[in-house]
Design a protein around this motif. Structure first.
Motif: not given
Length: 465
Positions: A142-143, A145-146
């Motif tokens: 998720p990080q 992707i961000q």
């Protein structure tokens, strides 16, 4: 039975002697199970019939019978293993180990025979390690992707700014070249008008002289006829009375001093010089690239002069260096817009000049032509000039240039060569199809025992105020 098999673990179907799935399993009196062949072999090699697991000794040797229930369950388990590709195709053994060197699952026999020098660990251990790594990666995704989404936004903003800047520069370029084009067209029209006017004045002057000469011819023919009649006359009185008048020389100009001079084109030269000043704004500070120079060439420290030394130096070869032709390229390249530089060729008997495609073959001798990526002109034997087009063109120049101006317009597909001092066009390659980068090309040619020892010199443009 299938429901019961789901509750059993993998270890319950493995023989503790061969560590493989049971084959013809038997149960000994202590309740432990083994392959029939494994326990029989074990007892044959030992003095007592002892259980390999609990060490219980049996005397006499018990009679062995295949346990049909375990045999059936083992067969089902073996089949399920084959379906999930858990068996070694080479040895038909369970894949229960992992080779870290080759990143593959192996059986016990593989680890002993083919992977004995490798780092081999239990499959479950490697599985747990990889599972932990996946968990860590899953948490980081998720990080990541961000971060990438933020980078995408940053790139989009950068592209948008670049697009706006490009639009502004395009507008400025269009404005500049539109003005330049209009100026050139006006200068061209003015130049043509000037030449035509001067030619018309010359023709009118010549026609006036011709008319006067024709009138004098008519007068002389008339005088000749009258003199002929007088000389044949027998009337002495008439001859004496008209001799003085008819024998007098007719009035005429001194036609030997009359000349019709060709019109002066000083105005055309001045217009050319005016356009030259504008084009000089495209000048590029060109320097020679020593990594491309043929081993016989010597370059000045400032990279502005080159000549043939007649001695081949021992230089490291590289993809950029010319091996066959005594030539060198510039460091500066052109892939759009305009490009201008001047080269002094004074004192040379042979040379080549122009621009070439960056991708030309530098290791073999090729013909210099546009189809091979060369747009060049040359000098041979002091006064033989040529343009290396398809086919080559012999050039007849009014004077030998001492300084050559090379001008390239990438978008227009134009390469032009000018005699700077004479303000005259030498040759132009037009409608060229350029791809990739173009580089200035210099060939001082062979020294020829000192006859062609003068260098090619990249000279700064002499801007006039």
């Amino acid at each position: 039975m299938s429901a019961a098999s789901c509750l059993l673990t993998e270890d319950q179907f493995l023989c503790s002697i061969c560590l493989d799935v049971f084959t013809d399993p038997v149960t000994i009196p202590c309740g432990h199970n083994f392959c029939e062949s494994c326990i029989s072999k074990h007892w044959k090699t030992n003095t007592s019939c002892q259980c390999p697991n609990c060490k219980r000794v049996f005397n006499p040797k018990p009679e062995l019978h295949v346990n049909t229930f375990i045999s059936e369950m083992s067969a089902q388990f073996r089949q399920s293993i084959h379906v999930s590709v858990r068996m070694c195709e080479k040895h038909d053994k369970l894949l229960e180990l992992f080779c870290k060197n080759e990143q593959m699952c192996v059986c016990m026999l593989c680890s002993v025979k083919d992977h004995r020098t490798h780092d081999v660990v239990p499959l479950r251990e490697e599985y747990e390690g990889k599972k932990a790594e996946l968990g860590k990666t899953e948490a980081e995704i998720p990080q990541m992707i961000q971060e990438r989404r933020l980078k995408i936004e940053e790139l989009k903003e950068s592209v948008e700014l670049s697009h706006k800047k490009a639009d502004r520069e395009i507008d400025e370029v269009v404005e500049v070249f539109t003005a330049l084009k209009e100026s050139v067209e006006r200068s061209q029209a003015k130049l043509i008008h000037t030449i035509k006017e001067k030619q018309r004045e010359t023709e009118e002057q010549a026609e006036g002289f011709i008319t006067e000469l024709q009138q004098e011819i008519c007068e002389l023919e008339k005088r000749s006829s009258e003199l002929e009649q007088l000389s044949c006359s027998e009337d002495h009185l008439h001859l004496l009375q008209n001799f003085t008048t008819l024998n007098a020389a007719p009035p005429t100009k001194n036609w030997t001093e009359v000349r019709v001079h060709p019109p002066s084109y000083e105005g055309a030269v001045k217009l050319f010089e005016a356009e030259l000043k504008r084009v000089q704004q495209c000048e590029v500070d060109v320097t020679l690239d020593p990594d491309t120079a043929h081993p016989k060439l010597l370059l000045s420290k400032d990279g502005k002069q080159v000549y043939d030394s007649d001695v081949k130096k021992n230089l490291p070869d590289n993809p950029k260096r010319f091996n066959c032709c005594v030539c060198v390229l510039a460091k500066q390249s052109l892939s759009s817009g305009r490009f201008y530089f001047e080269v002094q060729v004074k004192g040379k008997t042979e040379w080549d000049l122009g621009v070439v495609r960056e991708s030309i073959n530098r290791k073999v001798r090729v013909s210099l032509s546009p189809k091979n990526g060369f747009w060049t002109i040359w000098l041979r034997n002091k006064n033989e000039y040529g343009a290396l087009a398809d086919p080559s063109v012999r050039l007849r120049l009014r004077s030998d240039p001492e300084k050559v101006w090379v001008f390239v317009d990438y978008e227009e597909g134009l390469v032009s060569f000018y005699d700077v001092d004479a303000a005259a066009l030498i040759y132009s390659f037009t409608a060229c199809s350029f791809t990739g980068k173009l580089l200035p090309y210099f060939c001082p040619c062979n020294n020829n025992r000192g006859k062609n020892s003068a260098p090619l010199i990249i000279s700064p443009v002499n801007h006039t105020e």
